[in-house]
Write an enzyme that holds these catalytic residues in place. Structure first.
Site, PDB file in Angstrom:
ATOM      1  N   SER A 264       0.822  -1.198   0.000  1.00  0.00           N
ATOM      2  CA  SER A 264       0.000   0.000   0.000  1.00  0.00           C
ATOM      3  C   SER A 264       0.861   1.255   0.000  1.00  0.00           C
ATOM      4  O   SER A 264       2.055   1.222   0.226  1.00  0.00           O
ATOM      5  CB  SER A 264      -0.943  -0.005   1.198  1.00  0.00           C
ATOM      6  OG  SER A 264      -0.204   0.157   2.378  1.00  0.00           O
ATOM      7  N   LYS A 265       0.151   2.331  -0.274  1.00  0.00           N
ATOM      8  CA  LYS A 265       0.736   3.642  -0.449  1.00  0.00           C
ATOM      9  C   LYS A 265       1.829   4.009   0.565  1.00  0.00           C
ATOM     10  O   LYS A 265       2.851   4.568   0.219  1.00  0.00           O
ATOM     11  CB  LYS A 265      -0.436   4.632  -0.319  1.00  0.00           C
ATOM     12  CG  LYS A 265      -0.240   5.967  -0.918  1.00  0.00           C
ATOM     13  CD  LYS A 265      -1.590   6.701  -0.874  1.00  0.00           C
ATOM     14  CE  LYS A 265      -1.426   8.186  -1.098  1.00  0.00           C
ATOM     15  NZ  LYS A 265      -2.723   8.885  -1.037  1.00  0.00           N
ATOM     16  N   ARG A 266       1.575   3.709   1.823  1.00  0.00           N
ATOM     17  CA  ARG A 266       2.491   4.183   2.846  1.00  0.00           C
ATOM     18  C   ARG A 266       3.631   3.228   3.174  1.00  0.00           C
ATOM     19  O   ARG A 266       4.552   3.595   3.907  1.00  0.00           O
ATOM     20  CB  ARG A 266       1.722   4.480   4.136  1.00  0.00           C
ATOM     21  CG  ARG A 266       0.737   5.571   3.891  1.00  0.00           C
ATOM     22  CD  ARG A 266       0.142   6.186   5.108  1.00  0.00           C
ATOM     23  NE  ARG A 266      -0.768   7.237   4.685  1.00  0.00           N
ATOM     24  CZ  ARG A 266      -0.378   8.482   4.424  1.00  0.00           C
ATOM     25  NH1 ARG A 266       0.867   8.852   4.620  1.00  0.00           N
ATOM     26  NH2 ARG A 266      -1.248   9.371   3.986  1.00  0.00           N
TER      27      ARG A 266
END
Length: 510
Positions: A264-266
């Site tokens: 995911s993005k983070r």
RNA sequence: GGUCCCUUCGUCUAACGGUUAGGACACAAGAUUUUCAUUCUUGAAAUAGGGGUUCGAUUCCCCUAGGGACUACCA
């Protein structure tokens, strides 16, 4: 083998930057299209205005360009089935939603968000999950449960409504042959009545996707595994419309390097690697996310790495150009299970591409780095030679600096550990002799010749060769690293070598 | 919880039902070397568990376990 009827699309939503999983989906679409001489299309799925992020669309296009994925049709180049932005195709969707209403495959639903919450709450209280389906829709407010006149009145009154798909009341097994997974079976009794058309006048993903794929003559829907659960709905929609359906291929997900779940993005900046192709600055939060491009990855290596995440050629070849990928690609060799991303392997790929590049090309890429360090008056042939000396040791162009800075600037200090280990015993007394020898030396300034000269001195003075070499290196580079010492000596030149020796003799106190 | 998908070294993966289960990354040791790296050699490292089917299962079937995705008027 070419099949001009192959038409595939990459259909991202401009809700933020495209992450590497999205790039891989685009890549597999691209490879499949090129492999079969087909058409590769970019369609923007921006049916949710509330999630629109400015800049995301350009980011997606720039990213794919950087990766070398060229579209044949899309928002930039246009094409015979445009427009390619769903927000510009509104009129189509309403028309097809109405068709489904008329055929009895869809119905109007007037439930407010509060109504739905209440129904969910009630179901939850009974320990169940609410599902708007054949079993519950009779107790909700819709054109199937309400009298005809009431429906007409509500419609006429301007009360907000949505259009829902009407799942068959009689249980039916929906089977679909996925190109990657083989036969996948769902039961309509387990499926709910998905919203096709929202109260804001826009279609949901499901409707827009199916309508556009049909209108754009998409032959193969290649997308991430997260879409597998909606495949039966889509299949049923094609059937309700009476359209031929495309073939489906659901790609395995890319998982986090460690821990649970999909990438995911983070994760990236938390775990120290980029998840985005290009750096992205979030316009809302001003937060910056790192990108492969800015981190120094070559697009070819990024693509190569991505291609091998979930696909394999069936041979032991690991390095592939885009053209080779096109030739080798096929769904038969795409894996079913999710693939954990390994940042170390990504670095290895970059190293492979870096060492394949010519010294000249690398020097060209390295020049801006040198300039950023304040190094001017650069002699290109000299940089070319230096780069060639150390390229095997690095994975990124920017790392070249750590390996070569001493060629461009005098070491500012001497590694204390090396000083302690090497600059002792007879060395402090010996080094001035070496300096004097080189000062007086007037033979050819070439590595081999100088080495002979120095070796003779070491022998004459009964010194330990290794010990002297390490101290000599310390004086020239400031530490215990770098390529062959006499090659360094040759490149540095007589004057610089003597100067550095004398500086070290003066400054190193052991 | 429900539905669907998945399961070979730590990771990515290979293996017409018959292999000493192969390769790559990472890791370790050794060799080379003037250092650090590179390079080379070697090593350790896997078929989730249990049942079947079969002369023979990594491979086919079932169960269990584990993992993943989905479960919005988001895509």
């Amino acid at each position: 083998m070419t099949d001009s009827t192959v038409r595939v699309r990459f259909a991202p939503s401009p809700t933020g930057p495209l992450h590497m999983g999205g790039v891989r989906t685009a890549l597999f679409n691209y490879l499949f299209a090129r492999r079969h001489g087909g058409t590769f299309i970019l369609r923007i799925e921006d049916t949710d205005q509330s999630r629109y992020v400015p800049g995301a669309e350009n980011y997606i296009i720039d990213s794919l360009k950087w990766c070398g994925l060229q579209f044949d049709e899309g928002i930039e180049q246009g094409g015979p089935y445009g427009p390619y932005r769903q927000s510009e195709r509104r009129e189509y969707y309403r028309q097809y939603a109405d068709q489904l209403i008329n055929s009895g495959d869809a119905y109007f639903a007037f439930d407010t968000p509060e109504d739905l919450n209440e129904a969910r709450g009630k179901a939850e209280a009974e320990g169940k999950a609410f599902s708007y389906d054949a079993g519950t829709r009779g107790s909700m407010k819709n054109s199937l449960s309400l009298p005809v006149q009431e429906v007409a009145r509500l419609l006429g009154s301007g009360k907000p409504y949505v259009i829902r798909f009407r799942m068959p009341e009689i249980d039916e097994a929906v089977e679909e042959d996925d190109l990657i997974r083989g036969k996948v079976t769902f039961h309509t009794a387990e499926l709910d009545d998905k919203v096709l058309f929202k109260s804001d006048g826009m279609p949901t993903y499901h409707l827009a996707n199916v309508v556009d794929d049909h209108l754009m003559h998409i032959s193969h829907v290649i997308r991430g595994e997260e879409w597998l659960p909606s495949m039966p709905l889509h299949v049923l929609l094609y059937r309700a419309f009476g359209w031929d359906k495309p073939r489906f291929a659901h790609l395995p997900l890319i998982l986090k390097p460690q821990g649970k779940g999909k990438l995911s993005k983070r994760d990236g900046d938390k775990m120290g690697f980029p998840v985005f192709p290009l750096q992205w600055k979030d316009p809302a939060s001003n937060e910056t996310f790192s990108g492969y491009r800015e981190d120094g990855y070559f697009p070819e290596s990024f693509i190569n790495m991505l291609a091998l995440l979930g696909w394999n050629p069936g041979t032991e070849q690991e390095l592939f150009s885009m053209e080779e990928l096109v030739q080798a690609f096929g769904f038969e060799r795409v894996n079913k299970s999710g693939a954990r991303f390994d940042p170390e392997k990504a670095k290895w790929f970059n190293h492979q591409y870096l060492i394949q590049k010519s010294d000249e090309e690398l020097a060209g890429l390295f020049m801006p780095v040198l300039e950023s360090k304040g190094i001017t008056h650069l002699d290109l042939p000299r940089v070319v030679r230096i780069v060639g000396l150390v390229k095997e040791r690095v994975s990124f162009v920017k790392e070249l600096w750590e390996q070569t800075h001493f060629f461009f600037q005098v070491p500012e200090n001497y590694d204390p550990k090396v000083v302690k280990k090497r600059w002792k015993g007879e060395i402090p007394a010996f080094m001035p002799k070496a300096s004097a020898l080189l000062q007086a030396y007037d033979g050819p300034w070439e590595a081999e010749a100088i080495k002979t000269e120095v070796s003779d001195l070491i022998e004459k003075e009964a010194q330990n060769f290794g010990g002297v070499m390490n101290s000599f290196r310390l004086a020239l580079v400031g530490g215990s690293f770098g390529p062959d010492l006499f090659t360094i000596v040759e490149i540095l030149g007589k004057e610089e070598v003597v100067t550095r020796l004398n500086k070290a003799i003066k400054e190193i106190v052991s």
